[in-house]
Design a protein around this motif. Sequence first.
Motif, PDB file in Angstrom:
ATOM      1  N   LEU A 152      25.748 -12.880 -36.679  1.00 43.96           N
ATOM      2  CA  LEU A 152      26.308 -11.570 -36.373  1.00 43.96           C
ATOM      3  C   LEU A 152      26.285 -11.291 -34.868  1.00 43.96           C
ATOM      4  O   LEU A 152      25.307 -11.613 -34.194  1.00 43.96           O
ATOM      5  N   PRO A 153      27.324 -10.666 -34.369  1.00 49.42           N
ATOM      6  CA  PRO A 153      27.328 -10.294 -32.951  1.00 49.42           C
ATOM      7  C   PRO A 153      26.532  -9.011 -32.730  1.00 49.42           C
ATOM      8  O   PRO A 153      26.557  -8.102 -33.556  1.00 49.42           O
ATOM      9  N   VAL A 154      25.838  -8.962 -31.632  1.00 43.76           N
ATOM     10  CA  VAL A 154      25.153  -7.733 -31.249  1.00 43.76           C
ATOM     11  C   VAL A 154      26.199  -6.809 -30.639  1.00 43.76           C
ATOM     12  O   VAL A 154      26.925  -7.202 -29.724  1.00 43.76           O
ATOM     13  N   ARG A 155      26.281  -5.616 -31.153  1.00 42.52           N
ATOM     14  CA  ARG A 155      27.277  -4.668 -30.648  1.00 42.52           C
ATOM     15  C   ARG A 155      26.846  -4.104 -29.301  1.00 42.52           C
ATOM     16  O   ARG A 155      25.690  -4.217 -28.895  1.00 42.52           O
ATOM     17  N   GLU A 156      27.800  -3.480 -28.633  1.00 39.78           N
ATOM     18  CA  GLU A 156      27.561  -2.951 -27.288  1.00 39.78           C
ATOM     19  C   GLU A 156      26.364  -2.010 -27.238  1.00 39.78           C
ATOM     20  O   GLU A 156      25.599  -2.005 -26.292  1.00 39.78           O
TER      21      GLU A 156
END
Length: 151
Positions: A98-102
């Motif tokens: 999963l990408p870490v969001r801003e």
Amino acid sequence: MCDALGIPRADAEERLGDGDDWWAGFGPGEESLLGEVLDLTGLFDVHVTLDEPGERVRALMFRATGALGGVASGAALGIHRALHTGRLPEAYATLVRLPVRERGDPVRYWATLGTAGELLAAWLPPGDPEAARRVREARERCAREAAATAR
């Protein structure tokens, strides 16, 4: 069904929430379809209590999700179900993709997952080479992401 699986009635009712919403969209003859939908939501999942090291790994993974800055609903449901049913290698492999969001905290996320992965690798039963492989590959990815974040 929940009773047969050993899921306490109070837990099943809490998972259902306001049942009226569930029944409104289904008519006579659609009981099987309703059952499939309820199954997809995790209603019939048997939540497990793990040993102390397993519970520590699970807690770290839950903590890591808080550092993501948000999770898409489909991924969140899958992770939630895997963690509650004790499928920790599956949850870990999903989390590291999963990408870490801003608005997230990537340093905390990858550090927490790194610790969880180390403990998970030690916790795995020795007779499951597939789980060991998945966790090893996920840990390698986690280490790469942590290094990239530190730059």
